[in-house]
Design a protein around this motif. Sequence first.
Motif, PDB file in Angstrom:
ATOM      1  N   MET A   1     -53.490  -4.375  12.689  1.00  0.00           N
ATOM      2  CA  MET A   1     -53.481  -5.338  11.727  1.00  0.00           C
ATOM      3  C   MET A   1     -54.258  -4.609  10.552  1.00  0.00           C
ATOM      4  O   MET A   1     -55.579  -4.560  10.987  1.00  0.00           O
ATOM      5  CB  MET A   1     -53.526  -6.628  11.751  1.00  0.00           C
ATOM      6  CG  MET A   1     -53.607  -7.810  10.461  1.00  0.00           C
ATOM      7  SD  MET A   1     -53.588  -9.281  10.932  1.00  0.00           S
ATOM      8  CE  MET A   1     -55.051  -9.467  12.126  1.00  0.00           C
ATOM      9  N   LYS A   2     -54.176  -4.556   9.146  1.00  0.00           N
ATOM     10  CA  LYS A   2     -54.961  -3.867   8.444  1.00  0.00           C
ATOM     11  C   LYS A   2     -56.120  -4.745   7.999  1.00  0.00           C
ATOM     12  O   LYS A   2     -56.097  -6.069   8.001  1.00  0.00           O
ATOM     13  CB  LYS A   2     -54.328  -3.614   7.137  1.00  0.00           C
ATOM     14  CG  LYS A   2     -55.206  -2.645   6.275  1.00  0.00           C
ATOM     15  CD  LYS A   2     -54.253  -2.077   4.956  1.00  0.00           C
ATOM     16  CE  LYS A   2     -55.207  -1.117   4.276  1.00  0.00           C
ATOM     17  NZ  LYS A   2     -54.424  -0.612   2.989  1.00  0.00           N
ATOM     18  N   VAL A   3     -57.614  -4.277   7.943  1.00  0.00           N
ATOM     19  CA  VAL A   3     -58.654  -4.970   7.492  1.00  0.00           C
ATOM     20  C   VAL A   3     -58.991  -4.565   6.182  1.00  0.00           C
ATOM     21  O   VAL A   3     -58.958  -3.201   5.898  1.00  0.00           O
ATOM     22  CB  VAL A   3     -59.770  -4.844   8.756  1.00  0.00           C
ATOM     23  CG1 VAL A   3     -60.996  -5.239   8.045  1.00  0.00           C
ATOM     24  CG2 VAL A   3     -59.554  -4.975  10.108  1.00  0.00           C
TER      25      VAL A   3
ATOM     26  N   VAL B   1     -52.621 -12.070   4.891  1.00  0.00           N
ATOM     27  CA  VAL B   1     -51.242 -12.249   5.464  1.00  0.00           C
ATOM     28  C   VAL B   1     -50.465 -13.111   4.690  1.00  0.00           C
ATOM     29  O   VAL B   1     -50.705 -14.260   4.245  1.00  0.00           O
ATOM     30  CB  VAL B   1     -51.332 -12.841   6.704  1.00  0.00           C
ATOM     31  CG1 VAL B   1     -49.823 -12.788   7.275  1.00  0.00           C
ATOM     32  CG2 VAL B   1     -52.505 -12.226   7.536  1.00  0.00           C
TER      33      VAL B   1
ATOM     34  N   THR C   1     -60.065  -6.852  -1.031  1.00  0.00           N
ATOM     35  CA  THR C   1     -59.801  -8.269  -0.873  1.00  0.00           C
ATOM     36  C   THR C   1     -59.485  -9.132  -2.149  1.00  0.00           C
ATOM     37  O   THR C   1     -58.996  -9.623  -2.352  1.00  0.00           O
ATOM     38  CB  THR C   1     -60.642  -9.066   0.240  1.00  0.00           C
ATOM     39  OG1 THR C   1     -60.739  -8.152   1.374  1.00  0.00           O
ATOM     40  CG2 THR C   1     -60.286 -10.599   0.270  1.00  0.00           C
TER      41      THR C   1
ATOM     42  N   HIS D   1     -58.937 -10.257   6.262  1.00  0.00           N
ATOM     43  CA  HIS D   1     -57.316 -10.318   6.382  1.00  0.00           C
ATOM     44  C   HIS D   1     -56.722 -11.038   5.335  1.00  0.00           C
ATOM     45  O   HIS D   1     -57.329 -12.078   5.080  1.00  0.00           O
ATOM     46  CB  HIS D   1     -57.020 -10.636   7.719  1.00  0.00           C
ATOM     47  CG  HIS D   1     -57.668  -9.875   9.005  1.00  0.00           C
ATOM     48  ND1 HIS D   1     -57.284  -9.008   9.343  1.00  0.00           N
ATOM     49  CD2 HIS D   1     -58.711 -10.345   9.699  1.00  0.00           C
ATOM     50  CE1 HIS D   1     -57.993  -8.424  10.439  1.00  0.00           C
ATOM     51  NE2 HIS D   1     -58.865  -9.205  10.732  1.00  0.00           N
TER      52      HIS D   1
ATOM     53  N   SER E   1     -47.714 -11.937  12.590  1.00  0.00           N
ATOM     54  CA  SER E   1     -49.145 -11.611  12.569  1.00  0.00           C
ATOM     55  C   SER E   1     -49.686 -11.981  13.861  1.00  0.00           C
ATOM     56  O   SER E   1     -49.194 -13.021  14.448  1.00  0.00           O
ATOM     57  CB  SER E   1     -49.573 -12.218  11.509  1.00  0.00           C
ATOM     58  OG  SER E   1     -49.939 -13.333  11.630  1.00  0.00           O
TER      59      SER E   1
END
Length: 324
Positions: A1-3, A37, A9, A35, A45
Motif C-alpha cells: 500500500m502506497k505511503v 484510501v 497528502t 495513507h 485495503s
Amino acid sequence: MKVFDQKDTVTIMNKLGRERRPFLFVISYDKEENHIVEWDEIEDSPFHLQFKTPTSSTPLQIEVEPLDFTTYKKAFDYVHGQLLEGNSFLTNLTASTRIQGPELRDIFHSAMAPFKLMLEERWVCFTPEKFVSVEPNGLLSTFPMKGTKVEIGAHAERELLEDPKELFEHTTIVDLLRNDLSQISSEVHVRRFRYIEPINRSDGSTLLQMSSEITAKLGPNWNETLGEWFFKLLPAGSICGAPKAETLKIIQEAEKNLHPDGKRGFYTGVAGIYDGEQLFSYVLIRFIEKNRDGLIFKSGGGITFKSEVEKEYEEILQKIYIPL
C-alpha cells in the motif's frame, strides 16, 4: 500500500475534496507517513474500521509489563526542567509499555469505542477522542480531551473537575485549540467547557475523561482546500502541548528512549473520513502496536510544572486497557 508524505497528502486531499470523492485518511504523528484510501477501495485495503458497536462479546484481558520507572523518570525530569525554564507550559509525555494479550483482530472486534481502526498485522486503535468534524455548511467542531481519573468513590467526577492541575492542563489545551482554529476559520467559540465522559475498562473499573467542545466557521468552499487547512491543525494540540512549536522539540528529545526507535509512529496521529459532504476525524490514542517482539501499548499524559512523577507514571499505566 502506497505511503504519502505531507506534500502529496495535502495535494490528494484537496483534489478529492474538490471532486467530492469520499475517502479515508490516516496521518502519522510526524505527518510524514500517511495513507489515503478512496471509499470504494476500503474493502480491498489492509485497513478495517468500525464505529461504536463491537462485533464480538468475547471478554479480553491483557497483562502489563510496566515500563521501567527509572527510564520514565529520566524523561519526566527533562520535561519538568524545560517547564520550569519556561520553554513550555504543558508537555504531553508518552511511552510504550509491553503487554501480553490477544491478537490485534480480536482486540479490534471486541473493543467498544466511538471509532476503531486497525492496520492489519501492525496496529489497532480504539480511540475515545474526536479531533475535528465539519458539517456541509462549514461548521467546524473540535473536542480536546485532557484530564483523566479512575472512578473511585462517589465524588470522583467532582474531584476531577476541581483538581487544579487538571484544570490548568485542560484550559491550556482549550486555549491552544482556539488559537489553532482562529488561523483557519472565524467565529471561534467554546460551546461546552469541561464535560466528563466515562469509559468502562476491561478490568471492570471506569476511567473518567474530561473534554470540551469548540466550534468555528469555515468558508463555503472548505472542501476544496481540505488538505491545506487540515494539516495546519496538526499535530493535535491535546497530544503535544503549548506553545506547540517549542513543545514538539521537547517531546522529540524526551521520548527518545520511551518508544521503539524513539518514534510515536501513527500513535497520536489522526484518522478520519470525508464522505463527499462532511468530514469527521479522531486522534489515534488508546493504541496497541505489534512489532517483532510482541505487543506494545502506547499511552501518555500531560506534564505541568505541578506534576509529580509518581502520579504521571501511574496515569500512563491507568490508560492501558481495552474498553468493553
